[in-house]
Write an enzyme that holds these catalytic residues in place. Structure first.
Site, PDB file in Angstrom:
ATOM      1  N   TYR A 281       0.920  -1.013   0.111  1.00 26.51           N
ATOM      2  CA  TYR A 281       0.198  -0.106   0.031  1.00 26.51           C
ATOM      3  C   TYR A 281       0.977   1.327  -0.109  1.00 26.51           C
ATOM      4  O   TYR A 281       1.694   1.490   1.044  1.00 26.51           O
ATOM      5  CB  TYR A 281      -0.932  -0.167   1.371  1.00 26.51           C
ATOM      6  CG  TYR A 281      -1.938   0.799   1.229  1.00 26.51           C
ATOM      7  CD1 TYR A 281      -2.593   1.242   0.290  1.00 26.51           C
ATOM      8  CD2 TYR A 281      -2.074   1.784   2.535  1.00 26.51           C
ATOM      9  CE1 TYR A 281      -3.746   2.313   0.510  1.00 26.51           C
ATOM     10  CE2 TYR A 281      -3.171   2.692   2.884  1.00 26.51           C
ATOM     11  CZ  TYR A 281      -3.889   2.865   1.610  1.00 26.51           C
ATOM     12  OH  TYR A 281      -4.963   4.106   1.693  1.00 26.51           O
TER      13      TYR A 281
ATOM     14  N   TYR B 294     -12.654  -4.504   6.433  1.00 26.46           N
ATOM     15  CA  TYR B 294     -11.413  -4.598   7.211  1.00 26.46           C
ATOM     16  C   TYR B 294     -11.444  -3.275   8.317  1.00 26.46           C
ATOM     17  O   TYR B 294     -11.050  -3.539   9.530  1.00 26.46           O
ATOM     18  CB  TYR B 294     -10.261  -3.880   6.026  1.00 26.46           C
ATOM     19  CG  TYR B 294      -9.107  -3.552   6.661  1.00 26.46           C
ATOM     20  CD1 TYR B 294      -7.861  -4.249   6.823  1.00 26.46           C
ATOM     21  CD2 TYR B 294      -8.667  -2.157   7.306  1.00 26.46           C
ATOM     22  CE1 TYR B 294      -6.758  -3.905   7.379  1.00 26.46           C
ATOM     23  CE2 TYR B 294      -7.525  -1.833   7.778  1.00 26.46           C
ATOM     24  CZ  TYR B 294      -6.543  -2.517   7.764  1.00 26.46           C
ATOM     25  OH  TYR B 294      -5.298  -2.049   8.404  1.00 26.46           O
ATOM     26  N   HIS B 295     -12.027  -2.209   7.944  1.00 24.22           N
ATOM     27  CA  HIS B 295     -12.376  -1.129   8.696  1.00 24.22           C
ATOM     28  C   HIS B 295     -13.229  -1.339   9.959  1.00 24.22           C
ATOM     29  O   HIS B 295     -13.305  -0.979  10.801  1.00 24.22           O
ATOM     30  CB  HIS B 295     -12.580   0.004   8.009  1.00 24.22           C
ATOM     31  CG  HIS B 295     -11.578   0.492   6.705  1.00 24.22           C
ATOM     32  ND1 HIS B 295     -11.938  -0.323   5.549  1.00 24.22           N
ATOM     33  CD2 HIS B 295     -10.384   0.880   6.746  1.00 24.22           C
ATOM     34  CE1 HIS B 295     -10.927   0.185   4.772  1.00 24.22           C
ATOM     35  NE2 HIS B 295      -9.952   0.630   5.331  1.00 24.22           N
TER      36      HIS B 295
ATOM     37  N   LYS C 158     -11.632  16.727  16.552  1.00 24.38           N
ATOM     38  CA  LYS C 158     -10.574  16.039  15.495  1.00 24.38           C
ATOM     39  C   LYS C 158     -10.605  17.076  14.511  1.00 24.38           C
ATOM     40  O   LYS C 158     -11.210  17.263  13.688  1.00 24.38           O
ATOM     41  CB  LYS C 158     -11.457  14.839  14.971  1.00 24.38           C
ATOM     42  CG  LYS C 158     -11.817  13.758  15.794  1.00 24.38           C
ATOM     43  CD  LYS C 158     -10.587  12.778  15.784  1.00 24.38           C
ATOM     44  CE  LYS C 158     -10.146  12.106  14.325  1.00 24.38           C
ATOM     45  NZ  LYS C 158      -8.967  11.433  14.440  1.00 24.38           N
TER      46      LYS C 158
ATOM     47  N   ASP D  95      -8.498  13.842   8.905  1.00 24.22           N
ATOM     48  CA  ASP D  95      -8.307  12.536   9.671  1.00 24.22           C
ATOM     49  C   ASP D  95      -9.717  11.989  10.268  1.00 24.22           C
ATOM     50  O   ASP D  95     -10.338  12.632  10.992  1.00 24.22           O
ATOM     51  CB  ASP D  95      -7.356  12.777  10.556  1.00 24.22           C
ATOM     52  CG  ASP D  95      -7.480  11.521  11.636  1.00 24.22           C
ATOM     53  OD1 ASP D  95      -7.465  10.213  10.972  1.00 24.22           O
ATOM     54  OD2 ASP D  95      -7.046  11.749  12.735  1.00 24.22           O
TER      55      ASP D  95
ATOM     56  N   HIS E 297     -10.090   8.749  11.126  1.00 23.75           N
ATOM     57  CA  HIS E 297     -10.101   7.661  12.133  1.00 23.75           C
ATOM     58  C   HIS E 297     -10.385   8.031  13.401  1.00 23.75           C
ATOM     59  O   HIS E 297      -9.523   8.427  14.127  1.00 23.75           O
ATOM     60  CB  HIS E 297      -8.708   6.961  11.877  1.00 23.75           C
ATOM     61  CG  HIS E 297      -8.604   6.130  10.709  1.00 23.75           C
ATOM     62  ND1 HIS E 297      -7.900   6.911   9.639  1.00 23.75           N
ATOM     63  CD2 HIS E 297      -8.772   4.805  10.523  1.00 23.75           C
ATOM     64  CE1 HIS E 297      -7.875   5.791   8.754  1.00 23.75           C
ATOM     65  NE2 HIS E 297      -8.271   4.699   9.076  1.00 23.75           N
TER      66      HIS E 297
END
Length: 668
Positions: free
Chosen positions: A22, A176-177, A542, A546, A548
């Site tokens: 990646y 995945y997430h 935040k 970003d 996440h």
């Protein structure tokens, strides 16, 4: 002795999976050079990481892009950037995966246009656009538009590629997430399949694909999964995925060809499971996680990308990525794994594990479908709340020592690691000039194009978006006219609107059995009394792009359980918005979460804003993937505390936040 005659050995080795790393950072030219080096080392596919402005539909000179350009991926603002990204790389011969979601249609149009300029026919393009928008509302946070409009874009890409790019995987359903956001294996399978059903239902109901071609749609749907270190359970999870996918596509969509119903997936092993503490342990974690998706031939991944050992420290260097690629090559070419049929066929243990996950995932899937489907489950906050609660439970087990993480909550005694002896040199450094160069570049691009052609292309895009027309032709026209990423997304924002997803905090369940929490609650209450306020107030912010948000949400949940009043407005905030909220809500502490590496730009902007607003006395703490040198810089700038992934005990962090408030207010 003829090895091929050994009972149980295959007459021919199974073919290796596509091997990727990646990759993407700084600029299109720098990333192109990285691609070329990786391909020369034996990598068999490309996996493109785009930076956050590109993923969220902003140009490099937008206010929200400040500090984010080229950090976690490559910036692609227009056709010229895409040309530079794949310069000298024949796209007709590549298998390219692009981690792009909300603007997936846009990046695919750029890719197809560059391929056409190379003289390639669209039917030859092979690869994947991730294009799973649902998990963006739940984990990664790079959504732009509301769920229904986003699914419409996905369906348009599916229908277009079915006609024009039949070897392309138009959507990559990402569990995945979900795992990174806290999902159990049962939730991961159930929620991901609910997303797949939403995509297929949207395509079917759009009227763009004849009923008899739904099998062709199904066989181009791929999945992108996470593999954790519990690799036996991961093997069972992948076999359960395959069994349920076969059942759903046969019964719900009438796909009769077993080959079309085959569960096709690629994998990146668990990046968020890597540790800053004793990072050399990440090597064995990555290897074990790779085994979870390669050992079982009947459920083997067809594409694998591995993180680097130092991703919990910062951006990996080319050598670190090479190390991860060599792990795959040793397994595929030196070991005898590919010489045998499925190793778990007939295993009672594996069958029992698979059946357990299948039964639980079917319950989760049915629950989502009964409430009206995955869009409703997103909009009501059900899915996000379930993940926040699951992650809180996972963290509780780790903090209690029930789940062992070597080097973090057990076996913490260590020798100095020679891998990190060089300090900041152990990770790739992004030149701050990259952002300025990208901003200048996009302005020069805008100045050099035909303004009338751009306006006409954007007018067509907005007009088509207001109808049910497939938006891929209008998007391709925008590419050819020289429209930028931010302009394309901005035009659709005008039609579809923007969206702010539920935070999920209402469903967060704190660790009521944590023996240390009672003492922290008392300190919170006592400090509030001494300050003459009803409750201590914490703003969790935040800044930047970003998305996440797992760490921020877990801090918010634990602080709330400790007695704080928590102000959390979600992701993607400007420094001005954070400052305004801090002043308006009259908070006692500001906590900033930054995982994208933009902390040296985002945090000082908030500090400067607070000083300008007359609240320079308000303490600020920061958490994120922050190198030691950067942490010292932030403390010198006025940050009270810096927390990094090694600070895993949430209750201890909340206790320290109380100390920060007491220090800032002169309390003993």
């Amino acid at each position: 002795m003829d090895e091929k005659a050994v009972p149980g050995r295959l007459p021919e080795r199974d073919r290796p999976w596509v091997m990727r790393t990646y990759a993407g950072h700084s600029s299109a030219a720098a990333t192109n050079a990285l691609f070329r080096r990786n391909l020369a080392k034996g990598q068999t596919g490309l996996s493109v990481a785009f930076d956050l402005p590109t993923q969220t539909g902003y140009d490099p000179d937008h206010e929200l892009a400040a500090g984010e350009v080229g950090r976690v991926g490559v910036p692609v603002a227009h056709l010229g950037d895409m040309r530079a990204l794949f310069d000298g790389i024949p796209l007709a011969e590549m298998n390219t995966s692009m981690t792009i979601n909300a603007p997936a249609m846009w990046l695919l149009a750029l890719y197809a246009t560059v391929g056409a300029e190379q003289g390639a026919e669209p039917v030859r393009f092979a690869g994947t656009t991730q294009n799973d928008i649902i998990k963006e509302y739940l984990s990664r946070g790079t959504y732009i538009f509301p769920p229904a409009a986003s699914l419409r874009l996905t369906a348009d890409v599916v229908a277009y590629t079915l006609r024009e790019m039949p070897r392309w995987n138009p959507v990559n359903i990402c569990s995945y997430h979900l795992q990174e956001a806290g999902a159990t294996p049962v939730q991961e399978v159930g929620f991901a399949l609910a997303t797949a059903v939403a995509v297929l239902d949207t395509v079917r109901d759009s009227g763009q694909v004849p009923a008899e071609r739904m099998g062709d749609v199904v066989q181009r749907i791929s999945f992108f999964v996470n593999a954790g270190v519990r690799f036996v359970e991961e093997i069972a999870k992948m076999r359960a995925f395959g069994a349920l996918w076969d059942e759903i596509t046969r019964d719900r969509y009438g796909v009769t060809d077993p080959k079309q119903r085959r569960f096709r997936y690629g994998v990146q092993v668990n990046s968020l499971g890597l540790t800053e503490a004793q990072p050399e342990n990440n090597i064995q974690r990555i290897v074990l996680e790779m085994l979870g998706v390669t050992l079982s031939r009947d459920a083997r991944a067809r594409a694998v990308q591995l993180p680097a050992w130092n991703e919990a420290l910062g951006l990996p260097r080319p050598w670190d990525q090479q190390w991860s690629l060599r792990m795959q090559q040793v397994l595929a070419y030196e070991s005898d794994l590919l010489e045998y049929p499925d190793l778990f066929e007939g295993s009672h243990v594996m069958t029992g594990l698979v059946d357990e996950i299948v039964a639980g995932a079917r319950v989760e899937l049915d629950k989502v479908l009964e409430m009206g489907g995955v869009v409703t489950a997103v909009e009501t906050g059900y899915l996000k709340s379930a993940l926040v609660a699951a992650l809180a439970e996972r963290r509780r087990r780790m903090e209690a020592g029930a789940d062992v993480v070597v080097g973090v909550n057990r076996f913490t005694e260590t020798e100095p690691s020679p891998l990190t002896a060089a300090g900041a040199e152990a990770v790739e450094q992004v030149d701050p000039a990259v952002e300025a160069d990208a901003a200048i570049g996009v302005r020069e691009w805008r100045a050099g194009r035909d303004g009338a052609a751009v306006a006409a292309a954007l007018d067509r895009l907005r007009a088509d978006a207001a109808t049910t027309a497939n938006l891929m032709p209008a998007t391709l026209a925008c590419v050819r006219a020289g429209v930028t990423t931010g302009e394309w997304a901005g035009a659709l924002r005008q039609v579809f609107g923007e969206y702010r997803a539920p935070t999920g905090l209402a469903g967060g369940v704190g660790p009521g059995t944590d023996p240390g929490l009672a003492g922290v609650r008392e300190r919170v209450a006592a400090t509030a009394r001494e300050l003459g306020s009803g409750r201590l107030r914490l703003l969790v912010g935040k800044p930047g792009l970003d998305g996440h948000s797992n760490g921020a949400e877990q801090i918010a949940v634990r602080a709330r359980d400790a007695g704080f009043e928590v102000v959390y407005q979600g992701i993607r905030l400007t420094a001005g918005q954070i400052v305004a909220a801090a002043v308006e809500e009259d908070v006692d502490l500001v906590g900033l979460s930054v995982l994208s590496g933009s902390h040296l730009a985002a945090v000082p902007a908030v500090l400067d804003g607070l000083r300008a607003a007359g609240r320079g006395d308000l303490p600020v703490v920061v958490g994120g993937i922050i190198p030691t040198g950067d942490g010292e810089h932030l403390r010198a700038a006025g940050v009270a505390r810096v927390f990094t992934p090694k600070d895993f005990a949430l209750t201890g962090i909340i206790d320290e936040l109380v100390t920060v408030i007491r220090e800032a207010n002169g309390l003993a």
